[in-house]
Design an enzyme around this catalytic site. Structure first.
Site, PDB file in Angstrom:
ATOM      1  N   ASP A 360       0.827  -1.202   0.000  1.00  0.00           N
ATOM      2  CA  ASP A 360       0.000   0.000   0.000  1.00  0.00           C
ATOM      3  C   ASP A 360       0.864   1.255   0.000  1.00  0.00           C
ATOM      4  O   ASP A 360       1.961   1.275   0.567  1.00  0.00           O
ATOM      5  CB  ASP A 360      -0.895   0.001   1.246  1.00  0.00           C
ATOM      6  CG  ASP A 360      -1.775   1.238   1.315  1.00  0.00           C
ATOM      7  OD1 ASP A 360      -2.705   1.340   0.492  1.00  0.00           O
ATOM      8  OD2 ASP A 360      -1.509   2.101   2.167  1.00  0.00           O
ATOM      9  N   GLU A 415       0.857  -0.609  -5.298  1.00  0.00           N
ATOM     10  CA  GLU A 415      -0.196   0.396  -5.453  1.00  0.00           C
ATOM     11  C   GLU A 415       0.485   1.733  -5.733  1.00  0.00           C
ATOM     12  O   GLU A 415       0.857   2.468  -4.830  1.00  0.00           O
ATOM     13  CB  GLU A 415      -1.052   0.499  -4.185  1.00  0.00           C
ATOM     14  CG  GLU A 415      -2.277   1.394  -4.384  1.00  0.00           C
ATOM     15  CD  GLU A 415      -2.615   2.255  -3.166  1.00  0.00           C
ATOM     16  OE1 GLU A 415      -3.757   2.713  -3.085  1.00  0.00           O
ATOM     17  OE2 GLU A 415      -1.736   2.481  -2.322  1.00  0.00           O
TER      18      GLU A 415
END
Length: 726
Positions: A360, A415
């Site tokens: 993330d 991401e």
């Protein structure tokens, strides 16, 4: 000359291949060399000073509190700013000074507690602990070890407590599996991990909301109620959010407080191990949404100010705080931070048997500006220079190298919204080493189209460009929407398409209104074209496959701590009087079809048509023909479609079928025969009679083969060449 040559910095051995593939990267060759040199030298230092990357990344077995076979307890912490360190807890009546740590080099502290009589461990399983830090100002700080494996919060408390987790009987483990660099075997669950998948169909999930009931759902519930559903829907991979312990439930798991602890709000560590093991028994790969881009600012039950300073694991001062997230930022150049983060990945793989990670916040890691107030146009100068945090990039390269070296079957996903070139190319090329990156422009494009344009104004070329605009030989995960679009303040595709009518007109007993009809048809078409054209993998957030109504909102003060929106109403698909089942069935059959034909693992599609006035898109991939008619009211007959391979074709998937809530305008028993008539740069063509289109609109320069197929309005069909052996 030999001495001079030996001083040359290490070069990425396969960098020439990267530059040959993309010559526009040639001006930045020195950047790639510098990044690789940083990676190489750090890896070399680890090999020379820590006994190798394997040993270095196993530090979770020595740091924190670990029990020896004889029952003795070994404790180790890194607290460079501490004046003294002690261990206190239930085991010593919370005496803060009875068990002092011994100071070691480089800010490390250690403590050994011998076993009791008959080898009984001095710190019992389930007892509470705290590391007591004497700060430089003399203050005593009670902290949770950064390496704590289990933390819980009593209902009457605000902060979490550290609980020593060492049950006499843990989840039963089966035979071992050899790691790639050793002949010895690691402990393993009853069922082996699935082999590395060629086609990833990812079901993005949150354990706590995976129930129709207004409560925090459990690992057990996910194991026995949700995993069978995921399997039935045709997904072969589950990506788990909010597993790393986070004190604030409404943070969606992105404000991590204990990096080595599986969230106790859903159950015990053994419950999670069982859940992953059962997933493996179903052939489902399990990925962890790992948050190494930042950490919670909590100090009582987090990493912040662990040793009494504002640095330790983080940059000090403003550099160590994320302006938007109000969280702490790691110092990726720090040796012990590298130990902590690499060991964290290793622990999740080897103790819990996760099959990889979705990293993330990679954009925040890659740049000193963290992407704040910065747009990315694709100009290569945006990805190179002093604004790039090469220490963070080096950490990501080390992480991917370690995972690939020790567990090559594992998968890593980035991401990254910026589009950093070579992020998904091997480290040997100077790349970041990731396997996949999220195609984050796709959901934004669908939102923009639905929000701003009338159906008649949808631009077919723009849709195709967004779905196919990806870096050559870097794998992308396509998705129409993820958890981001489901959160309060945003809207899912279904809610954008149907909005308030979802409350009143989703019953089959009510009239099919134009709004609901449009929403159901476009929901299917958007997901199918994203699945088939948008990348090398596909992702869906739980519940969105059937158009889950409303939004997602966790209990918090702003909603009176309500769980009403913090749940997934899977029961809606089981009610045969509701139209949600149509979308659910279509999603299942779409995934099952990919499982049969593997278009995600096939080369990119050849788009033969993107007709603006007709609103038609046609392309070929994995030997199938995909035809989409986005026109809101115009149906076509004799619409010629160029194809590569001649033969007899039949319909495999039809979004207009009755079981998908369609209008049943196509006869699935019809056989379509191509003729040699080149069209749109393909040697053969299919033809569908068109009430509007004349041959003057399709120049005869391309026509050679055709078949007649009818494409109704707002319909997508998939055709298979029946002459090709299965």
């Amino acid at each position: 000359m030999a001495a001079a040559a030996s001083t040359q910095p290490p070069q990425p051995p396969k960098l020439p291949q990267l530059l040959e593939r993309d010559p526009y990267l040639a001006p930045f060759e020195t950047d790639f060399q510098r990044r690789y040199s940083l990676f190489y030298n750090r890896l070399k230092n680890i090999e020379e000073n820590e006994g190798g990357l394997d040993k270095f990344s196993k530090s979770y077995k020595t740091f924190g509190v670990n029990q020896f076979v004889d029952g003795g307890i070994y404790c180790k912490e890194w607290a460079p700013g501490a004046e003294a360190v002690f261990l206190a807890g239930d085991f010593n009546g919370w005496n803060p000074f009875s068990h002092p740590y011994k100071k070691m080099e480089y800010g490390k502290w250690e403590l050994f507690i011998p076993p009791g009589q008959d080898g009984y461990p001095p710190v019992p399983h389930g007892s509470k602990l705290k590391v007591v830090i004497r700060a430089q100002n003399g203050e005593l700080l009670y902290r949770i070890s950064p390496w704590a494996r289990y933390v819980v919060r009593d209902e009457d408390k605000v902060n979490y407590d550290w609980v020593h987790w060492n049950p006499p009987q843990s989840y039963i483990l089966g035979e071992g599996r050899a790691t790639s660099n050793t002949n010895t075997c690691e402990k393993q669950h009853k069922h082996p991990s699935p082999k590395r998948l060629k086609s990833l169909r990812i079901y993005e999930s949150h354990v706590g909301i995976a129930s129709p009931e207004g409560k925090v759902a459990s690992y057990k519930n996910f194991t026995y109620n949700v995993l069978p559903r995921i399997k039935d829907l045709g997904y072969n991979c589950v990506q788990l959010m909010a597993i790393m312990e986070h004190a604030y439930y409404a943070s969606f798991g992105y404000q991590v407080t204990s990096f080595f602890a599986a969230s106790s709000r859903y159950g015990t560590p053994d419950d999670l191990k069982e859940m992953i093991d059962v997933a493996h028994s179903m052939g489902i790969t399990v990925l962890l949404d790992v948050v190494h881009s930042h950490a919670s600012k909590n100090s009582e039950d987090g990493l912040n100010k662990f040793d009494g300073t504002d640095s330790c694991f983080f940059h000090s001062g403003p550099k160590g705080t994320h302006q938007l997230w109000d969280s702490r930022l790691f110092d990726y150049a720090n040796w012990e931070v590298l130990r902590f983060l690499l060991s964290n990945l290793r622990m999740w793989i080897e103790d819990y048997r996760f099959d990889g990670f979705r990293f993330d916040g990679v954009t925040s890691m890659l740049y000193h500006h963290h992407g704040i107030g910065t747009g990315f146009s694709g100009d290569y100068n945006e990805y190179f220079g002093l604004h790039v945090d090469e220490d963070a990039l080096c950490y990501l390269m080390l992480a991917n190298h370690m995972i690939n070296f020790l567990h090559p079957e594992c998968i890593t996903i980035a991401e990254d919204v910026s589009g950093m070139p070579a992020l998904c190319r091997p480290v040997a090329e100077g790349g970041g080493g990731f396997d996949y990156r999220l195609a984050m422009a796709i959901p934004d494009k669908w939102i923009q189209i639905i929000k701003e344009l009338k159906d008649e104004d949808w631009n077919m070329g723009n849709i195709v460009h967004t779905l196919t605009n990806r870096r050559y030989e870097e794998k992308y995960i396509a998705y129409a929407e993820s958890h981001d679009q489901a959160l309060v303040g945003d809207k899912t595709l279904a809610f954008r398409l149907m909005d308030a009518e979802m409350y009143t007109n989703m019953s089959v007993l009510s009239p099919l209104t134009p709004v609901i009809d449009r929403g159901i048809q476009l929901h299917k078409m958007i997901r199918l074209i994203t699945h088939t054209l948008g990348g090398e993998s596909y992702l869906n957030f739980m519940g969105n496959e059937f158009g889950h109504p409303e939004w997602l909102d966790f209990p918090r003060k702003g909603n009176n701590e309500s769980y009403h929106y913090a749940r997934r109403q899977f029961n809606l698909t089981e009610d045969h009087l509701l139209r949600y089942r149509f979308l659910n069935t279509f999603d299942r059959d779409m995934n099952k079809l990919e499982e049969r034909f593997g278009w995600l693992a096939s080369p990119p599609a050849f788009v033969s048509e993107k007709h603006e006035s007709n609103k038609v898109i046609a392309f070929e991939r994995a030997g199938l023909i995909f035809i989409f008619n986005f026109h809101p009211y115009q149906s076509y007959v004799d619409y010629r479609v160029g194809i590569e391979t001649p033969g007899k074709y039949q319909i495999l998937l039809d979004s207009d079928a009755a079981e998908y809530g369609g209008h049943q305008r196509l006869d699935h028993s019809t056989e379509y025969f191509s003729e040699e008539y080149p069209h749109n740069y393909r040697p053969n063509s299919l033809m569908q009679s068109n009430l509007q289109t004349t041959f003057s609109q399709h120049p005869r320069r391309c026509h050679k083969h055709y078949i007649e197929v009818y494409i109704p309005s707002r319909v997508a069909i998939v055709l298979q060449n029946m002459d090709i052996p299965k």
